[in-house]
Design an enzyme around this catalytic site. Structure first.
Site, PDB file in Angstrom:
ATOM      1  N   LYS A  19     102.253 141.940  -7.476  1.00 44.78           N
ATOM      2  CA  LYS A  19     103.130 141.192  -6.586  1.00 44.78           C
ATOM      3  C   LYS A  19     103.594 142.104  -5.464  1.00 44.78           C
ATOM      4  O   LYS A  19     103.544 143.322  -5.641  1.00 44.78           O
ATOM      5  CB  LYS A  19     104.307 140.618  -7.354  1.00 44.78           C
ATOM      6  CG  LYS A  19     105.230 141.682  -7.946  1.00 44.78           C
ATOM      7  CD  LYS A  19     106.577 141.156  -8.278  1.00 44.78           C
ATOM      8  CE  LYS A  19     107.442 141.043  -7.032  1.00 44.78           C
ATOM      9  NZ  LYS A  19     108.874 141.045  -7.316  1.00 44.78           N
ATOM     10  N   ASP A  50     102.260 138.243 -12.742  1.00 45.92           N
ATOM     11  CA  ASP A  50     103.693 137.954 -12.740  1.00 45.92           C
ATOM     12  C   ASP A  50     104.184 138.526 -14.056  1.00 45.92           C
ATOM     13  O   ASP A  50     103.928 137.945 -15.114  1.00 45.92           O
ATOM     14  CB  ASP A  50     103.963 136.454 -12.673  1.00 45.92           C
ATOM     15  CG  ASP A  50     105.449 136.188 -12.518  1.00 45.92           C
ATOM     16  OD1 ASP A  50     106.243 136.794 -13.267  1.00 45.92           O
ATOM     17  OD2 ASP A  50     105.828 135.387 -11.658  1.00 45.92           O
ATOM     18  N   HIS A  51     104.845 139.673 -13.990  1.00 44.70           N
ATOM     19  CA  HIS A  51     105.083 140.376 -15.267  1.00 44.70           C
ATOM     20  C   HIS A  51     106.004 139.596 -16.213  1.00 44.70           C
ATOM     21  O   HIS A  51     106.019 139.851 -17.404  1.00 44.70           O
ATOM     22  CB  HIS A  51     105.573 141.811 -15.043  1.00 44.70           C
ATOM     23  CG  HIS A  51     107.028 141.949 -14.731  1.00 44.70           C
ATOM     24  ND1 HIS A  51     107.549 141.737 -13.481  1.00 44.70           N
ATOM     25  CD2 HIS A  51     108.080 142.268 -15.509  1.00 44.70           C
ATOM     26  CE1 HIS A  51     108.855 141.940 -13.514  1.00 44.70           C
ATOM     27  NE2 HIS A  51     109.212 142.255 -14.741  1.00 44.70           N
ATOM     28  N   LYS A 109     106.243 138.876 -20.871  1.00 47.70           N
ATOM     29  CA  LYS A 109     107.383 139.109 -21.758  1.00 47.70           C
ATOM     30  C   LYS A 109     107.261 138.256 -23.016  1.00 47.70           C
ATOM     31  O   LYS A 109     106.972 137.065 -22.936  1.00 47.70           O
ATOM     32  CB  LYS A 109     108.708 138.774 -21.039  1.00 47.70           C
ATOM     33  CG  LYS A 109     109.050 139.746 -19.916  1.00 47.70           C
ATOM     34  CD  LYS A 109     110.397 139.401 -19.304  1.00 47.70           C
ATOM     35  CE  LYS A 109     110.668 140.207 -18.054  1.00 47.70           C
ATOM     36  NZ  LYS A 109     111.132 141.572 -18.288  1.00 47.70           N
ATOM     37  N   GLU A 116     121.199 140.724 -12.473  1.00 45.90           N
ATOM     38  CA  GLU A 116     120.871 142.146 -12.577  1.00 45.90           C
ATOM     39  C   GLU A 116     122.094 142.957 -12.190  1.00 45.90           C
ATOM     40  O   GLU A 116     122.813 142.589 -11.260  1.00 45.90           O
ATOM     41  CB  GLU A 116     119.718 142.517 -11.645  1.00 45.90           C
ATOM     42  CG  GLU A 116     118.403 141.874 -12.018  1.00 45.90           C
ATOM     43  CD  GLU A 116     117.245 142.475 -11.231  1.00 45.90           C
ATOM     44  OE1 GLU A 116     116.542 143.311 -11.798  1.00 45.90           O
ATOM     45  OE2 GLU A 116     117.084 142.121 -10.053  1.00 45.90           O
ATOM     46  N   ASP A 171     111.778 137.940  -3.935  1.00 43.09           N
ATOM     47  CA  ASP A 171     111.613 138.972  -4.960  1.00 43.09           C
ATOM     48  C   ASP A 171     111.601 138.391  -6.372  1.00 43.09           C
ATOM     49  O   ASP A 171     110.836 138.826  -7.221  1.00 43.09           O
ATOM     50  CB  ASP A 171     112.749 140.004  -4.823  1.00 43.09           C
ATOM     51  CG  ASP A 171     112.550 141.204  -5.732  1.00 43.09           C
ATOM     52  OD1 ASP A 171     111.423 141.735  -5.768  1.00 43.09           O
ATOM     53  OD2 ASP A 171     113.528 141.608  -6.398  1.00 43.09           O
ATOM     54  N   HIS A 201     108.939 134.889 -10.551  1.00 42.74           N
ATOM     55  CA  HIS A 201     109.408 134.894 -11.939  1.00 42.74           C
ATOM     56  C   HIS A 201     110.196 133.631 -12.316  1.00 42.74           C
ATOM     57  O   HIS A 201     109.965 133.030 -13.358  1.00 42.74           O
ATOM     58  CB  HIS A 201     110.308 136.103 -12.207  1.00 42.74           C
ATOM     59  CG  HIS A 201     109.725 137.409 -11.747  1.00 42.74           C
ATOM     60  ND1 HIS A 201     108.387 137.697 -11.837  1.00 42.74           N
ATOM     61  CD2 HIS A 201     110.308 138.507 -11.199  1.00 42.74           C
ATOM     62  CE1 HIS A 201     108.168 138.920 -11.368  1.00 42.74           C
ATOM     63  NE2 HIS A 201     109.313 139.431 -10.966  1.00 42.74           N
ATOM     64  N   LYS A 215     121.358 140.717  -7.406  1.00 44.40           N
ATOM     65  CA  LYS A 215     121.516 142.151  -7.684  1.00 44.40           C
ATOM     66  C   LYS A 215     123.006 142.436  -7.748  1.00 44.40           C
ATOM     67  O   LYS A 215     123.817 141.722  -7.143  1.00 44.40           O
ATOM     68  CB  LYS A 215     120.909 142.985  -6.556  1.00 44.40           C
ATOM     69  CG  LYS A 215     119.416 142.800  -6.355  1.00 44.40           C
ATOM     70  CD  LYS A 215     118.605 143.705  -7.256  1.00 44.40           C
ATOM     71  CE  LYS A 215     117.121 143.595  -6.967  1.00 44.40           C
ATOM     72  NZ  LYS A 215     116.296 143.939  -8.136  1.00 44.40           N
TER      73      LYS A 215
END
Ligand code: BG6
Length: 490
Positions: free
Chosen positions: A152, A181-182, A186, A220, A239, A244, A344
């Site tokens: 990405k 897409d990590h 998961k 986050e 982002d 995600h 964030k």
């Protein structure tokens, strides 16, 4: 069975992602015996390094970032199979050197080996690298598979994503392309599929008749982590939401697939993405909020405002927080708000999906207390669990009610640590299983949801709404809630 013999080529071999995630993941796979019996790694990057010089870097990265302390025998055996090619990603020489190395490895094996090219570079190189792979005759050959894994972000606008797909698919077949897409790697995200589709409990109520709202949160505590150069050009919507969080929404909302196979799963997800209503410009304020953190304290540390972070220009209008209300226009979901929120420098790290059920139609008890609608909460991280909020009777005479929770915690049920997302994704790429990767039409459909919001914000000169670092985001996020709904605490 381990995956078939393969050579993995990492472009951007000395970069941050390779050091922090890819190399440690490879070590952990080696440790578990999950790598192919014959496995070789070629790092490609601009730095002048010998094979041994790169091996030292790989060793250091693994010692520093692996989730388990490295075992010398396993690490040495892995390092023996590590090689390095110097070259710029747009320069022919790099690909000539690479082709030569790959040829030597095939010759030593006495067979053509599968090749996986992993693009872990700055995104501006993705198109050029794939073009060079094609130009140097490395895109396919008889007797073995060739695949390309693309990191990405896949484009920074809808137009760019379309153009990148076009360039990639000029050289490769879609089956060869693995867009990362990590979040899909998961464990808890995959478990969402298991919970939904391997239990009789959820599916009958998984619709507008029983579900009042869905809320997806990715909070986050971290700030820029030295990535201002990338992040200030991206912002929270690109982002985390474009990829995600839309993936989480799809997995929660998709129809049951016929098989756990790449095209079944991805086909169902695309249908959901296409059903997400486009937000009209004049309705944007009722559906989207952007925020930016001011100074504050997170976990006891005093942190500066976003605009005072190193390398952030004073004129920046980049958002570090997004809240959206989306609508999935299908028979199943019509009228159910899907709230999405990420930021964030919020109070803590928390990724969860909360599904709130409709209130009971009639309450026969008169003993007092509170009855809240049932809520099913899937906590993706950090404290991985699923909980269901129920109303229960408080012990004693009378009928006094109170909410209680029923919990399933990964830690206590399985007593083992979950593998890192990249371990799963690298294994799948080595096996050629694209189920947990994004298909071309899927990434385009994701952009089609996001682009109108980006355009509306670009046309609006007002800065994002401020929130104090360490809080749960700007006050203005309340404005998009339907009457009676509320944001969960982070
Ligand atoms: C990345 C984003 O894709 O995901 C980062 O670029 C973000 O900004 C990260 O911090 C979050 O990933 P995780 O796995 O820590 O939730």
């Amino acid at each position: 069975l381990p995956p078939p013999s393969s050579v993995l080529v990492i472009f951007g071999a000395t970069g941050d992602l390779a050091r922090r995630k890819l190399l440690p993941a490879l070590y952990n796979l080696a440790h578990e015996g999950s790598l192919p019996e014959r496995f070789q790694l070629i790092g490609v990057s601009r730095g002048e390094l010998t094979d041994d010089g790169y091996r030292d870097e790989v060793r250091q990265a693994i010692e520093r970032f692996s989730r388990r302390p490295p075992d010398a025998t396993v690490l040495d055996a892995l390092l023996e199979n590590v090689f390095y090619v110097t070259g710029g990603f747009e320069e022919d020489d790099a690909y000539r050197g690479l082709a030569q190395r790959l040829g030597q490895l095939d010759a030593a094996a006495g067979q053509p080996l599968n090749r996986i090219f992993y693009l872990s570079t700055a995104p501006r190189f993705f198109g050029a690298i794939v073009g060079q792979i094609g130009g140097h005759g490395l895109a396919r050959r008889e007797g073995a598979d060739t695949r390309v894994v693309i990191e990405k972000p896949f484009g920074t606008t809808e137009t760019e994503a379309l153009e990148l797909n076009r360039r990639v698919l000029e050289v490769l077949h879609e089956e060869q392309v693995f867009r990362i897409d990590h979040y899909l790697g998961k464990e808890t995200v995959q478990n969402l599929l298991a919970l939904r589709f391997a239990n009789g409990l959820f599916e009958p109520i998984w619709n507008r008749n029983h579900i009042a709202s869905v809320q997806i949160t990715a909070g986050e505590a971290v700030g820029l982590e030295g990535r201002a150069g990338y992040y200030d050009g991206a912002g929270a919507l690109r982002d985390l939401v474009q990829n995600h969080l839309l993936q989480l929404l799809c997995i929660l909302a998709m129809e049951p697939p016929t098989a756990f196979a790449a095209d079944d799963i991805r086909g169902e997800k695309v249908k959901i993405l296409r059903a997400i209503e486009r937000i009209d410009r004049d309705q944007m304020h009722l559906h989207a909020v952007r925020g930016r953190y001011g100074a504050g304290a997170v976990g006891g540390d005093v942190v500066p405002a976003y605009v005072n972070e190193p390398d952030v220009p004073a004129s920046s209008t980049t958002e570090t927080f997004v809240a959206l209300r989306l609508q999935v226009d299908t028979w199943r979901w019509a009228g159910v708000p899907f709230y999405i929120r990420t930021g964030k420098r919020l109070s803590r790290k928390l990724t969860e999906i909360a599904v709130t059920l409709q209130p009971v139609p009639h309450l026969a008890f008169h003993g007092g207390g509170t009855v809240e609608p049932n809520q099913i909460v899937f906590t993706i991280q950090p404290d991985e669990h699923v909980s269901i909020k129920l109303a229960a009777k408080v012990p004693g005479s009378g009928m006094h009610l109170r909410p209680v929770t029923m919990d399933f915690s990964y830690g206590t049920s399985f007593l083992s640590t979950s593998p890192e997302a990249y371990e799963r994704l690298i294994t799948d790429a080595l096996r050629g299983d694209a189920t947990l990767f994004t298909r071309a039409d899927e990434v385009e459909a994701q952009w089609a949801v996001i682009q109108p919001i980006l355009d509306a914000w670009a046309a609006d000169a007002s800065p994002p709404d401020e929130y104090a670092a360490g809080s749960d985001g700007p006050q203005s996020q309340q404005r998009i809630l339907r009457d009676g709904d509320h944001w969960r605490a982070i």
